[in-house]
Structures are given as C-alpha cells and as structure tokens.
Design a protein around this motif. Structure first.
Motif, PDB file in Angstrom:
ATOM      1  N   PRO A  11       3.083  -2.228 -11.985  1.00 35.05           N
ATOM      2  CA  PRO A  11       1.770  -1.758 -11.509  1.00 35.05           C
ATOM      3  C   PRO A  11       1.661  -0.235 -11.541  1.00 35.05           C
ATOM      4  O   PRO A  11       2.581   0.478 -11.132  1.00 35.05           O
ATOM      5  CB  PRO A  11       1.721  -2.280 -10.069  1.00 35.05           C
ATOM      6  N   ARG A  12       0.540   0.248 -12.032  1.00 33.60           N
ATOM      7  CA  ARG A  12       0.267   1.679 -11.998  1.00 33.60           C
ATOM      8  C   ARG A  12      -0.046   2.082 -10.561  1.00 33.60           C
ATOM      9  O   ARG A  12      -0.314   1.227  -9.714  1.00 33.60           O
ATOM     10  CB  ARG A  12      -0.925   1.992 -12.899  1.00 33.60           C
ATOM     11  N   TYR A  13      -0.041   3.400 -10.306  1.00 29.43           N
ATOM     12  CA  TYR A  13      -0.176   3.850  -8.923  1.00 29.43           C
ATOM     13  C   TYR A  13      -1.453   3.323  -8.268  1.00 29.43           C
ATOM     14  O   TYR A  13      -1.449   2.878  -7.120  1.00 29.43           O
ATOM     15  CB  TYR A  13      -0.125   5.381  -8.838  1.00 29.43           C
ATOM     16  N   TYR A  14      -2.576   3.348  -8.994  1.00 28.58           N
ATOM     17  CA  TYR A  14      -3.836   2.945  -8.367  1.00 28.58           C
ATOM     18  C   TYR A  14      -3.866   1.441  -8.138  1.00 28.58           C
ATOM     19  O   TYR A  14      -4.516   0.945  -7.198  1.00 28.58           O
ATOM     20  CB  TYR A  14      -5.035   3.398  -9.216  1.00 28.58           C
ATOM     21  N   GLN A  15      -3.164   0.670  -9.000  1.00 28.71           N
ATOM     22  CA  GLN A  15      -3.056  -0.763  -8.768  1.00 28.71           C
ATOM     23  C   GLN A  15      -2.214  -1.029  -7.519  1.00 28.71           C
ATOM     24  O   GLN A  15      -2.522  -1.929  -6.730  1.00 28.71           O
ATOM     25  CB  GLN A  15      -2.448  -1.450  -9.994  1.00 28.71           C
ATOM     26  N   ARG A  16      -1.159  -0.208  -7.318  1.00 26.70           N
ATOM     27  CA  ARG A  16      -0.350  -0.317  -6.096  1.00 26.70           C
ATOM     28  C   ARG A  16      -1.198  -0.032  -4.870  1.00 26.70           C
ATOM     29  O   ARG A  16      -1.116  -0.734  -3.861  1.00 26.70           O
ATOM     30  CB  ARG A  16       0.814   0.678  -6.148  1.00 26.70           C
ATOM     31  N   VAL A  17      -2.020   1.020  -4.985  1.00 21.43           N
ATOM     32  CA  VAL A  17      -2.877   1.378  -3.856  1.00 21.43           C
ATOM     33  C   VAL A  17      -3.832   0.236  -3.547  1.00 21.43           C
ATOM     34  O   VAL A  17      -4.023  -0.148  -2.385  1.00 21.43           O
ATOM     35  CB  VAL A  17      -3.667   2.671  -4.160  1.00 21.43           C
ATOM     36  N   ALA A  18      -4.458  -0.317  -4.604  1.00 21.28           N
ATOM     37  CA  ALA A  18      -5.409  -1.414  -4.412  1.00 21.28           C
ATOM     38  C   ALA A  18      -4.720  -2.613  -3.761  1.00 21.28           C
ATOM     39  O   ALA A  18      -5.264  -3.231  -2.834  1.00 21.28           O
ATOM     40  CB  ALA A  18      -6.030  -1.810  -5.753  1.00 21.28           C
ATOM     41  N   VAL A  19      -3.518  -2.948  -4.239  1.00 19.47           N
ATOM     42  CA  VAL A  19      -2.775  -4.074  -3.662  1.00 19.47           C
ATOM     43  C   VAL A  19      -2.413  -3.771  -2.205  1.00 19.47           C
ATOM     44  O   VAL A  19      -2.649  -4.586  -1.304  1.00 19.47           O
ATOM     45  CB  VAL A  19      -1.499  -4.362  -4.481  1.00 19.47           C
ATOM     46  N   ASN A  20      -1.840  -2.572  -1.976  1.00 20.71           N
ATOM     47  CA  ASN A  20      -1.386  -2.235  -0.618  1.00 20.71           C
ATOM     48  C   ASN A  20      -2.547  -2.219   0.371  1.00 20.71           C
ATOM     49  O   ASN A  20      -2.430  -2.723   1.493  1.00 20.71           O
ATOM     50  CB  ASN A  20      -0.681  -0.881  -0.622  1.00 20.71           C
ATOM     51  N   LYS A  21      -3.666  -1.617  -0.036  1.00 17.77           N
ATOM     52  CA  LYS A  21      -4.809  -1.540   0.874  1.00 17.77           C
ATOM     53  C   LYS A  21      -5.383  -2.929   1.162  1.00 17.77           C
ATOM     54  O   LYS A  21      -5.828  -3.212   2.278  1.00 17.77           O
ATOM     55  CB  LYS A  21      -5.882  -0.614   0.287  1.00 17.77           C
ATOM     56  N   THR A  22      -5.384  -3.782   0.146  1.00 15.59           N
ATOM     57  CA  THR A  22      -5.880  -5.145   0.356  1.00 15.59           C
ATOM     58  C   THR A  22      -4.967  -5.915   1.298  1.00 15.59           C
ATOM     59  O   THR A  22      -5.433  -6.594   2.225  1.00 15.59           O
ATOM     60  CB  THR A  22      -6.001  -5.879  -0.998  1.00 15.59           C
ATOM     61  N   ILE A  23      -3.649  -5.811   1.059  1.00 18.29           N
ATOM     62  CA  ILE A  23      -2.685  -6.499   1.927  1.00 18.29           C
ATOM     63  C   ILE A  23      -2.813  -5.997   3.360  1.00 18.29           C
ATOM     64  O   ILE A  23      -2.826  -6.784   4.321  1.00 18.29           O
ATOM     65  CB  ILE A  23      -1.248  -6.285   1.415  1.00 18.29           C
ATOM     66  N   GLU A  24      -2.929  -4.677   3.516  1.00 12.04           N
ATOM     67  CA  GLU A  24      -3.083  -4.109   4.858  1.00 12.04           C
ATOM     68  C   GLU A  24      -4.348  -4.625   5.534  1.00 12.04           C
ATOM     69  O   GLU A  24      -4.349  -4.979   6.713  1.00 12.04           O
ATOM     70  CB  GLU A  24      -3.120  -2.576   4.787  1.00 12.04           C
ATOM     71  N   ALA A  25      -5.457  -4.651   4.768  1.00  9.86           N
ATOM     72  CA  ALA A  25      -6.736  -5.090   5.341  1.00  9.86           C
ATOM     73  C   ALA A  25      -6.684  -6.556   5.742  1.00  9.86           C
ATOM     74  O   ALA A  25      -7.154  -6.940   6.820  1.00  9.86           O
ATOM     75  CB  ALA A  25      -7.860  -4.848   4.338  1.00  9.86           C
ATOM     76  N   VAL A  26      -6.095  -7.394   4.887  1.00  8.91           N
ATOM     77  CA  VAL A  26      -6.090  -8.835   5.125  1.00  8.91           C
ATOM     78  C   VAL A  26      -5.050  -9.224   6.172  1.00  8.91           C
ATOM     79  O   VAL A  26      -5.334 -10.005   7.095  1.00  8.91           O
ATOM     80  CB  VAL A  26      -5.841  -9.590   3.800  1.00  8.91           C
ATOM     81  N   VAL A  27      -3.842  -8.678   6.040  1.00 12.00           N
ATOM     82  CA  VAL A  27      -2.726  -9.094   6.909  1.00 12.00           C
ATOM     83  C   VAL A  27      -2.706  -8.304   8.212  1.00 12.00           C
ATOM     84  O   VAL A  27      -2.610  -8.874   9.304  1.00 12.00           O
ATOM     85  CB  VAL A  27      -1.387  -8.950   6.164  1.00 12.00           C
ATOM     86  N   ASN A  28      -2.780  -6.964   8.105  1.00 13.09           N
ATOM     87  CA  ASN A  28      -2.635  -6.133   9.303  1.00 13.09           C
ATOM     88  C   ASN A  28      -3.922  -6.053  10.119  1.00 13.09           C
ATOM     89  O   ASN A  28      -3.881  -5.934  11.342  1.00 13.09           O
ATOM     90  CB  ASN A  28      -2.187  -4.721   8.925  1.00 13.09           C
ATOM     91  N   GLN A  29      -5.076  -6.062   9.422  1.00 13.15           N
ATOM     92  CA  GLN A  29      -6.349  -5.861  10.124  1.00 13.15           C
ATOM     93  C   GLN A  29      -7.173  -7.148  10.230  1.00 13.15           C
ATOM     94  O   GLN A  29      -8.266  -7.134  10.783  1.00 13.15           O
ATOM     95  CB  GLN A  29      -7.164  -4.789   9.392  1.00 13.15           C
ATOM     96  N   ASN A  30      -6.644  -8.243   9.673  1.00 14.68           N
ATOM     97  CA  ASN A  30      -7.313  -9.552   9.740  1.00 14.68           C
ATOM     98  C   ASN A  30      -8.726  -9.527   9.150  1.00 14.68           C
ATOM     99  O   ASN A  30      -9.630 -10.215   9.631  1.00 14.68           O
ATOM    100  CB  ASN A  30      -7.363 -10.051  11.192  1.00 14.68           C
TER     101      ASN A  30
END
Length: 793
Positions: free
Chosen positions: A180-199
């Motif tokens: 994954p390129r950096y922006y794809q990592r960011v997109a994945v990480n932010k999505t995971i954080e939003a879904v898992v950490n922030q429900n």
C-alpha cells in the motif's frame, strides 16, 4: 577519540544506531536508515514517488528527500523519526529539522508519526507530539518499542484487545513490489479507526481516479475480516465490469470464500459477496437481496458511491436501508452534492480525501498536457441557407447551430473527418501505438468517428482491422474487445466510445484522451480525465495528452475541479451554493441515480438528425497547455511560456552568459532550466533541431540570432586550436567536435563519450586520457573547447 572529528555518518554508526538497537529496536525489522522517498516507495511505500515533470514528450521525476531514521513498531506502523547531526552540533540541533520532516509527512501524506528525536551522539532530545512536551535522554535511555507503542495506543484511543488486534494486523501482500502507498495506508488506518475505535456506521473515502480505491477497499476488508470484526461482507457496485475486475483483480486473495451474486437464488455459505444493484433488486418486484436477513452483512462497501445509491429516493438506496445495521463504507473519486443527491447527508463528511492534484504532486498519478483545437464552425456557429436540405433531403430547421448541436441533432461530416485527421496527425508525430480513447456524443457518433479514423489509418487497418474499434454499451462485438483494449500489448489501440469508458474501466496505459463531446458535468469530466491518470512506467506511461475538440478542458480552471465537495445549503427555500446542473449518465443515456441495466440498449436519440456532407470546416487555432510547478495549466504560446520561465531565472542576457560560462557542467544548468519548465525538445521543433540548447535560449529569451552547432564547430576549427596537441589527442578532439555537431554540448562534456564505439580506434578511455597527460588536463581541453564554442556570444 574526539567525537568532534567524526562525520555525521560515523556518529550514526558508532553511537546513535547502537543506542537504538540496545533499546530493543531490530535493525532489519524496526527501522531503516537514510531512507529516500524513492526507497520508501520501493520498500514501504510510505512516502511519495517523486513528482513527474513533463518535458515536451519526455518526463523526469523530482529528486527525493532523505530522512536519517524512521522507526516502526510493526512494518506497517511508522511511529518515530530520528534526525542525526555530527558532534559539532548540540544534541537538539536536528530537532527542528525532524519536526519539519514530521510536518511534511503529516501535511503531504496525512501519516501521523508522533515521536520525534534529535541526536549528536551524546544523547537524544525527544519531542512528544501527543503532549507537546520535550525531554533530554541519555544514549542508554532511548525508549523501547513497547514503551512507544503503549503511548501510541493511548494517543489513538486503542483501549481494547480487539482494537489492538485490528491495528496490528499487517497489510496483505503477495507481491513484495506491491504494498500500500502512503495515502492508501492513511485511508485504511482512518477507516479502521473510525469503524473500530469510534464505532462509526457510515464512512466516506474520496480518492482520485487511478489511486487504487478498490485495492484500498480490499485492505480494509482484509484487516476487518481477519480480525473477525466483519464476518460477512458485501461489495456493491452498479456495473458488471467493476465487479468482474474486482473479483479477478484486487480481491482474488479471497478465493473460494468469495462469490458474485446473480439475479437468481442466493447461496449463503460465503463470506465475501460481490454484486451489482441490478442483480440484487432483480426485475419487477423480485428483490433478491431480501433473501438475506437484515443483519446478514456486517460490512457493505459501496463502490462509486456518487452513482446509483446517492439519491435518497432511489430504488437502489432501498438495499442500503434494508441492511442498515451493517457498517457502510462509500468509495468515490467524485462525491456528489446537489439538492437531490448527497453523499455527505448519507455518509457524513469524508474522513479522508486524496485529490488528483495531490496524486500528481506525489508522482503516483500521471500529469497531462492539453492540446486544444478551435474550429471555425465551433467558434462562429453554422446556419443553413433558406430551404437547405441535408444529404437525405430533409429540410434543416433554420437557426444557428453550435457545438451543443454538433453530432447530437446536426452532423457536419467534414468536422468528424477533421477531428479524425488531427488525432491521426498527433499519433503520427508521437507514437501510432499509443492507447487512445475518443469520447463522442453518442454511440452513432462513436461509429462515425471509428469509420473516419479507419480511413485515416488504413495502412495499419488493412493488416489488422482491430487497430480501431467502437466500444459502446449497445455494441456486443465492441464490448468483447474491452479486455484487449485494457491490455497494454494487444489490439485495439484506438477505442471510440460515448459513456461506457468514462468510469471504472482500468485503462492503465491510455496515453491519449480525446474529447469530442459536450461535458457539462464536473463529475463526468473528472471520470473521463481519470482514464489517463494511471502511471505504468514499465510501458513508458508517465504522462498523458488530452486532445480537446470541444473546449471541455476549460473545466480545469473551475475551482471545483480539484476542490472539496460542496454541500448544498437551502435557506428560506433559496439555494446558497450549487454544483452540478446535469446528472451523470450511463451508457444508455439515463441518469445513474435510477436503476438501469449495466449496458442498456440504444442511447436516447433526438427525433431528427441532419447530415451535412458539403460544409467545409477549418482549424482556426491550436493551443498547447502545460502543467506548471504549481500544478496549474499554463496556456500561452510555447515561445512565451519558455521565455517567461527563462527570464524568471535570468533577468538579463549577461546574467545568463555569466552563469553559462561559470558553471562546471552545462548539463547542470540545462537540467535546472528544464525543471523550471523550459521544454528544449519542443523548442527544437519550432527553431530547428540543428541548434544547441545555448542558442535556443539566446533566440527565444533574448531575441538573438542563433548559430547552428555546425557553425559553432567551424569556428573552433578555424582557430586551429587542436594544433598544440599530439596526433592522437588532436584526432580525438576533432571527433569530439563532430559529436558536438550531431548531439550537442551535453554529449561533449560527459567523459563517457570516450567509451562509445567511435573512439575504439584510440584505445580505452584511460589510454585516450594518457595522450592528454592526465584526466585533469583532458577536462581542461574540453573546457577550452567550450569557451571557444560560445566565445562569439
């Protein structure tokens, strides 16, 4: 040993690296030293690839930056930056630089690396961005990986074992070259954080066409599925081709756990489901999706979320409403925000946006140049004389027709032929096997354009009739050629189309995008431009050209072209802000907001079309626009564009001559000017190919008459300069002057010239240099030749 006498590299090797290793950071697993941005791309894809700069018909990547150390808790989790200095500097001397690097990474990549360090070999200064506090650490006090990880978890709200499990799952890769390129990592990480950490139950990702939305979706699904956060997943699109490409491409890892939903009975034993709206809704009242229970899916990923499900009252929205307990993740390059349609109303504000401009700046997307043609009938319009009939005897309605009418309800056949002629001319001047997409008004126009292009390229077509094809929704034969067109090494080369290729089709090696259709929708314009933005360096695809015959490229200047989605706000019944007037359309001409077959029948045609075969059409003007260093299209003559770029750097002729005469290598000065936007290859086409870069600059920027390379070489020979050298050295210099006449100054000043076959008669490079005494004397002789070459100026 006095540390003050050691270089920065020695300080790193003897003190900083051992201190980091002693703290438990493994050199092969946890950190990299002196990673350039290009190495980031190859090893970790954590930073940018280096912006691609178009220079005529060639490209060059910008130089990357370097960072001393990046530390990773896991290979996919960058967590700290360490900047090193030699011991002549204080411990904290590099801290501001490291913070600046962190800001650069944060600002340009959205990667959040919170722990920043500076060292001179005596100790470390730590800046903790999670608290904005700094502290001094001795060499033996550098934090362990687990220490930083615990602080990182607190910072990111990772407060349960399940959240930590998801965070620590690495990205999937079965190919070391594709991570994954950096922006794809960011997109994945932010999505995971939003879904898992922030429900969060609704998430929108906006990523420019060509940046790998589907691959990003795969990584999100992979991590959530592997952590058992989402056990049953639906990937939803509105075209069969999007689903089929996804299944055999980015999602192929899921293998037998994955199935494609048809409009028949559903099998419920799979984990990953892919489907199009049309198959799920079925025909009539047959809602196939209701064979699933409402809570069957844990996660639904909606591809091209600006399309079918964006409208609140759409039949397709019913699918999402039915599965409203699942997490819904929307993917789009062009979020749609109008009074009737809103992605933001449904998903909320995008959690991450990666724009076309950013993608080009980072070097992940191909830059472009625009060649715009103005025809007399387009500018002036066309009106029939009284009682004029078309070639079928139909009396033409008396009014003024313009580009909005051409090929829709009035056909100027010579206009079509002229467009085909100029497409072919451009291909002849560049590469006749450049993949080319010609966007037309409708399917009938696409067929006429195919025929006109065949007539212009019959020398190739007679050997391979598939060189040019029409690929439209109502042409089953043409659609069968789509996979071949996408393939970089197969026929067809030129595809004429109307709507079918505007979105979702992964035409990675398309080098020419032709616009001969009226584009009123910014969404459609972005989708069309996106057909050319892929970079495929293995196939020499590093930029693309837009041939614009309808002035559609004016939309590049629109503030909404690369801006954020504009939300419609209504106050007292009046709209404050408005975006698209015209909806996006499918191949059959209906809006995508309503259910349509994947490839409908004929496009809606006006009742009457007039065919005019004898009206002449001429080119009034042709302009070429280039992307400047700020990413804006500059539309002016090549001479004016070049002159302004040269004068930015050299205000006067004397300024330029002083720099030219003082620089050790002319190549360095020429490359600097190329980076400033001076297109020498294009200038040669205007001034002549027999002129050196020096004379092109003199002529274009300072209005001086140019001398050819042959004229300058004769001036050197007249001086009898070579007579002071021995026989072999004299013959070597004479041959070098001959090479200058053919190739120019950069060839002469490169010592590698002595290794080419023409110099073999004189021996090896080392043997040739001995005839001048030594290398220094050889280079002095070359420098003296340069002085005489340009002495007349």
């Amino acid at each position: 040993m006095n540390k003050k006498n050691l270089s920065e590299t020695e300080i790193r090797t003897r003190f900083i690296t051992p201190a980091i290793i002693d703290a438990g950071w493994d050199k092969t697993f946890h950190f990299r030293e002196e990673l350039s941005t290009s190495k980031f791309k190859k090893e970790l894809s954590i930073y940018t690839a280096g912006k691609i700069v178009v220079k005529g018909n060639k490209t060059k990547r910008d130089e990357p930056k370097k960072f001393d150390y990046i530390l990773f808790y896991k290979p996919h989790l960058p967590i700290a930056i360490v900047e090193a200095k030699d011991n002549k500097h204080s411990i904290g001397e590099g801290l501001q630089q490291a913070l600046n690097y962190s800001d650069i990474i944060k600002d340009t990549t959205n990667l959040d690396i919170p722990f920043i360090y500076s060292s001179n070999g005596d100790g470390f200064i730590e800046h903790d961005r999670t608290t904005a506090k700094e502290r001094l650490l001795m060499l033996n006090e550098f934090p362990t990986p687990n220490e930083l990880w615990e602080r990182y978890k607190q910072y990111k709200g990772i407060d349960t074992e399940k959240k930590e499990e998801v965070s620590l799952i690495p990205y999937y890769t079965d190919d070391p070259k594709r991570r994954p390129r950096y922006y794809q990592r960011v997109a994945v990480n932010k999505t995971i954080e939003a879904v898992v950490n922030q429900n969060r139950k609704r998430v929108l990702l906006v990523m420019a066409t060509g940046t790998g939305k589907t691959y990003t979706a795969f990584q999100i699904i992979y991590k959530l599925h592997k952590a058992k956060f989402a056990k049953k997943i639906l990937f939803l699109a509105d075209r069969n081709i999007l689903v089929d490409q996804t299944k055999t491409g980015d999602f192929k890892h899921f293998g037998e756990t994955m199935t494609k939903i048809t409009n028949r009975t559903i099998t419920k034993g799979y984990e990953i489901y892919l489907g199009i709206y049309q198959a799920l809704t079925g025909e009539g009242d047959k809602n196939i999706y209701k064979q699933f229970s409402k809570d069957f899916f844990d996660l639904i990923v909606i591809d091209e979320a600006h399309r079918g499900s964006a409208r609140e009252d759409s039949q397709w929205r019913a699918i999402l409403d039915y599965f409203d307990n699942a997490v819904h993740i929307g993917l789009t390059a062009t979020p749609k925000e109008t009074k009737e349609v809103s992605n933001i109303d449904y998903f909320g504000e995008p959690i991450y946006t990666y724009s076309l401009k950013q993608g080009i700046d980072d070097g992940f997307l191909a830059p472009y140049k625009v060649v715009r043609f103005s025809f007399d009938k387009d500018v002036e319009g066309w009106r029939p004389y009284e009682g004029q009939t078309d070639k079928f005897g139909n009396v033409i309605d008396d009014r003024i027709y313009n580009t909005k009418d051409y090929d829709k309800n009035i056909i100027l056949e010579k206009r079509t032929k002229l467009v085909a002629k100029h497409i072919t001319k451009y291909l002849n001047n560049t590469d006749r096997y450049s993949k080319t997409i010609v966007f037309c008004v409708d399917t009938e126009h696409a067929e006429r354009m195919r025929s006109a292009l065949v007539n212009e390229n019959n020398d190739i077509v007679k050997n391979n009739s598939k060189y040019i094809v029409r690929i439209t929704g109502n042409d089953d034969i043409g659609k069968m050629e789509l996979d071949n067109f996408i393939h970089p090494e197969k026929m067809p080369i030129i595809a004429t189309t109307s709507k079918l290729l505007t979105t979702g089709v992964d035409t990675k090696t398309a080098k020419i995008i032709v616009l001969d259709t009226n584009i009123n929708s910014m969404i459609e314009f972005k989708q069309i431009i996106g057909r050319g933005t892929r970079v495929e360096e293995d196939f020499d695809k590093t930029f693309f050209t837009i041939l614009d015959f309808r002035n559609a490229s004016r939309k590049f200047a629109d503030k909404d072209f690369d801006g954020e989605p504009i939300k419609i706000i209504e106050t007292d019944g009046e709209t404050e802000t408005e975006t698209e007037e015209d909806g996006d359309t499918t191949e059959n001409g209906t809006t995508v907001n309503e259910p349509t077959p994947p490839y409908g029948g004929d496009e809606s045609e006006p009742q009457t079309k007039y065919y005019i075969e004898d009206t002449e059409v001429k080119v009034l003007n042709k302009t070429v626009s280039y992307l400047n260093s700020e990413g804006k299209l500059i539309t002016q003559s090549l001479e004016d564009y070049t002159k302004s770029n040269i004068l930015k750097k050299y205000a006067t002729l004397n300024d330029f001559l002083n720099s030219w005469n003082s620089v050790d290598k002319k190549k360095k000065l020429i490359e600097e000017l190329e980076n400033e936007g001076v297109l020498f290859e294009e200038l040669e086409k205007i001034v002549g190919k027999d002129f050196d870069a020096f004379d092109l600059i003199l002529h274009i920027a300072f209005d001086k008459p140019p001398l050819t390379r042959s004229q300058r070489a004769k001036n050197v020979i007249k001086r009898d300069y070579f007579s002071k050298y021995g026989d072999v050295a004299k013959r070597v210099l004479e041959k070098i002057i001959d090479k200058y006449k053919d190739k120019g100054i950069m060839e002469v000043e490169d010592i590698a010239i002595l290794s080419i076959p023409e110099f073999e008669e004189f021996g090896t490079s080392l043997e040739i240099i001995k005839h001048f005494g030594n290398k220094k004397k050889y280079l002095s002789a070359i420098r003296e030749i340069e002085d005489i070459l340009y002495e007349a100026a």
